[in-house]
Write a protein that holds these residues in place. Structure first.
Motif, mmCIF file in Angstrom:
data_model
loop_
_atom_site.group_PDB
_atom_site.id
_atom_site.type_symbol
_atom_site.label_atom_id
_atom_site.label_comp_id
_atom_site.label_asym_id
_atom_site.label_seq_id
_atom_site.Cartn_x
_atom_site.Cartn_y
_atom_site.Cartn_z
ATOM 1 N N MET A 25 0.832 -1.201 0.000
ATOM 2 C CA MET A 25 0.000 0.000 0.000
ATOM 3 C C MET A 25 0.864 1.248 0.000
ATOM 4 O O MET A 25 0.548 2.229 -0.662
ATOM 5 N N LYS A 26 1.971 1.198 0.716
ATOM 6 C CA LYS A 26 2.857 2.354 0.804
ATOM 7 C C LYS A 26 3.589 2.614 -0.510
ATOM 8 O O LYS A 26 3.817 3.765 -0.892
ATOM 9 N N THR A 27 3.960 1.550 -1.224
ATOM 10 C CA THR A 27 4.782 1.698 -2.434
ATOM 11 C C THR A 27 3.988 1.604 -3.734
ATOM 12 O O THR A 27 4.550 1.808 -4.808
ATOM 13 N N GLY A 28 2.697 1.297 -3.658
ATOM 14 C CA GLY A 28 1.884 1.147 -4.862
ATOM 15 C C GLY A 28 1.579 2.477 -5.533
ATOM 16 O O GLY A 28 1.704 3.542 -4.932
ATOM 17 N N THR A 29 1.172 2.387 -6.796
ATOM 18 C CA THR A 29 0.819 3.566 -7.586
ATOM 19 C C THR A 29 -0.554 3.359 -8.208
ATOM 20 O O THR A 29 -0.783 2.350 -8.885
ATOM 21 N N ARG A 30 -1.430 4.302 -7.994
ATOM 22 C CA ARG A 30 -2.761 4.234 -8.605
ATOM 23 C C ARG A 30 -2.730 4.920 -9.962
ATOM 24 O O ARG A 30 -2.282 6.066 -10.078
ATOM 25 N N VAL A 31 -3.189 4.203 -10.974
ATOM 26 C CA VAL A 31 -3.235 4.735 -12.341
ATOM 27 C C VAL A 31 -4.587 4.405 -12.958
ATOM 28 O O VAL A 31 -5.293 3.501 -12.492
ATOM 29 N N VAL A 32 -4.923 5.124 -13.994
ATOM 30 C CA VAL A 32 -6.103 4.767 -14.788
ATOM 31 C C VAL A 32 -5.638 4.547 -16.226
ATOM 32 O O VAL A 32 -4.736 5.226 -16.708
ATOM 33 N N CYS A 33 -6.256 3.566 -16.872
ATOM 34 C CA CYS A 33 -5.846 3.196 -18.224
ATOM 35 C C CYS A 33 -7.042 3.231 -19.170
ATOM 36 O O CYS A 33 -8.091 2.660 -18.880
ATOM 37 N N PHE A 34 -6.845 3.890 -20.304
ATOM 38 C CA PHE A 34 -7.885 4.019 -21.326
ATOM 39 C C PHE A 34 -7.646 3.066 -22.495
ATOM 40 O O PHE A 34 -8.307 3.178 -23.517
ATOM 41 N N CYS A 35 -6.687 2.151 -22.400
ATOM 42 C CA CYS A 35 -6.341 1.315 -23.562
ATOM 43 C C CYS A 35 -7.484 0.374 -23.936
ATOM 44 O O CYS A 35 -8.281 -0.037 -23.083
ATOM 45 N N PRO A 36 -7.562 0.014 -25.211
ATOM 46 C CA PRO A 36 -8.636 -0.875 -25.666
ATOM 47 C C PRO A 36 -8.586 -2.254 -25.014
ATOM 48 O O PRO A 36 -9.623 -2.883 -24.827
ATOM 49 N N ASP A 37 -7.401 -2.735 -24.633
ATOM 50 C CA ASP A 37 -7.301 -4.060 -24.012
ATOM 51 C C ASP A 37 -7.927 -4.073 -22.619
ATOM 52 O O ASP A 37 -8.614 -5.030 -22.259
ATOM 53 N N CYS A 38 -7.685 -3.041 -21.825
ATOM 54 C CA CYS A 38 -8.300 -2.983 -20.495
ATOM 55 C C CYS A 38 -9.825 -2.957 -20.618
ATOM 56 O O CYS A 38 -10.528 -3.630 -19.859
ATOM 57 N N ARG A 39 -10.323 -2.220 -21.580
ATOM 58 C CA ARG A 39 -11.775 -2.188 -21.814
ATOM 59 C C ARG A 39 -12.269 -3.548 -22.280
ATOM 60 O O ARG A 39 -13.283 -4.053 -21.801
ATOM 61 N N ALA A 40 -11.547 -4.191 -23.197
ATOM 62 C CA ALA A 40 -11.948 -5.497 -23.731
ATOM 63 C C ALA A 40 -12.056 -6.544 -22.627
ATOM 64 O O ALA A 40 -12.974 -7.370 -22.627
ATOM 65 N N VAL A 41 -11.140 -6.510 -21.673
ATOM 66 C CA VAL A 41 -11.184 -7.469 -20.565
ATOM 67 C C VAL A 41 -12.455 -7.277 -19.746
ATOM 68 O O VAL A 41 -13.114 -8.244 -19.357
ATOM 69 N N GLN A 42 -12.822 -6.039 -19.485
ATOM 70 C CA GLN A 42 -14.053 -5.776 -18.736
ATOM 71 C C GLN A 42 -15.262 -6.352 -19.482
ATOM 72 O O GLN A 42 -16.108 -7.019 -18.880
ATOM 73 N N LEU A 43 -15.325 -6.104 -20.782
ATOM 74 C CA LEU A 43 -16.449 -6.595 -21.572
ATOM 75 C C LEU A 43 -16.441 -8.125 -21.665
ATOM 76 O O LEU A 43 -17.495 -8.760 -21.592
#
Length: 191
Positions: A25-43
């Motif tokens: 938790m101390k060393t992690g990084t929160r990011v957001v990704c708009f790539c088509p692959d991340c969306r495809a996995v959700q779908l």
């Protein structure tokens, strides 16, 4: 100064459970990704379509992830034969994490919505593959994201903790689950 506490996570039905350690938790990084692959996995997993918004991720070293229940539900998807490893809970098809293909490259991007307390993940530090009409996508905060990844990988490699991963059999170097690779026709439905 407050110290980070470990944070619990679970799949939607609660069968797959665990936590990220306080160090993660101390060393992690929160990011957001708009790539088509991340969306495809959700779908692919029948999750709500994140478009036009991003998929929210918390990047950590795999040795900081402890699965305490439901490890037999941990399954693997690859959108192409050489694609990123996309882990999910087979019990309820909850997308869980993304990793690189080799345990010696210790990286995991956990889906933020598996955490009960998303606020504990901190603020978003980077935005990857942000679409720009008529232009190539761009990433903001790339230096912060890259520095976090490189720092966590180097620390994990030097300490030997890279061998502590829920995703790979270290003896063989293979993932703990056989990857499912959708056909081109199946993949086309999600892009």
């Amino acid at each position: 100064m407050a110290t980070a506490a470990q944070q619990a996570f679970s799949c939607k039905c609660g069968t797959l459970r665990g936590h990220v350690t306080a160090h993660g938790m101390k060393t992690g990084t929160r990011v957001v990704c708009f790539c088509p692959d991340c969306r495809a996995v959700q779908l692919y997993h029948n999750q709500p379509d994140p478009a036009p918004g991003p998929v929210d991720l918390f990047q950590v070293s795999p040795d900081t992830i402890e699965i305490t229940q439901g490890t037999d539900c941990l399954q693997l998807l690859r959108l192409s034969p050489k694609g990123t490893l996309r882990w999910y809970a087979s019990c309820c098809r909850t997308p869980f994490a993304n990793t690189l293909a080799k345990p010696g490259l210790p990286f995991a991007g956990l889906l933020s919505d598996i955490f009960a307390n998303q606020n504990a993940l901190g603020k978003i530090r980077a935005r990857a593959f942000v679409p720009q009409p008529g232009k190539p996508s761009k990433t903001t905060g790339a230096a912060v994201m890259a520095l976090g990844i490189i720092s966590r990988m180097a620390t994990s490699r030097m300490s030997g903790r890279w061998r502590q991963t829920p995703f790979f059999n270290i003896e063989t170097g293979k993932p703990v689950a056989e990857p499912k690779i959708p056909t081109k026709e199946e993949r086309a439905k999600f892009y």
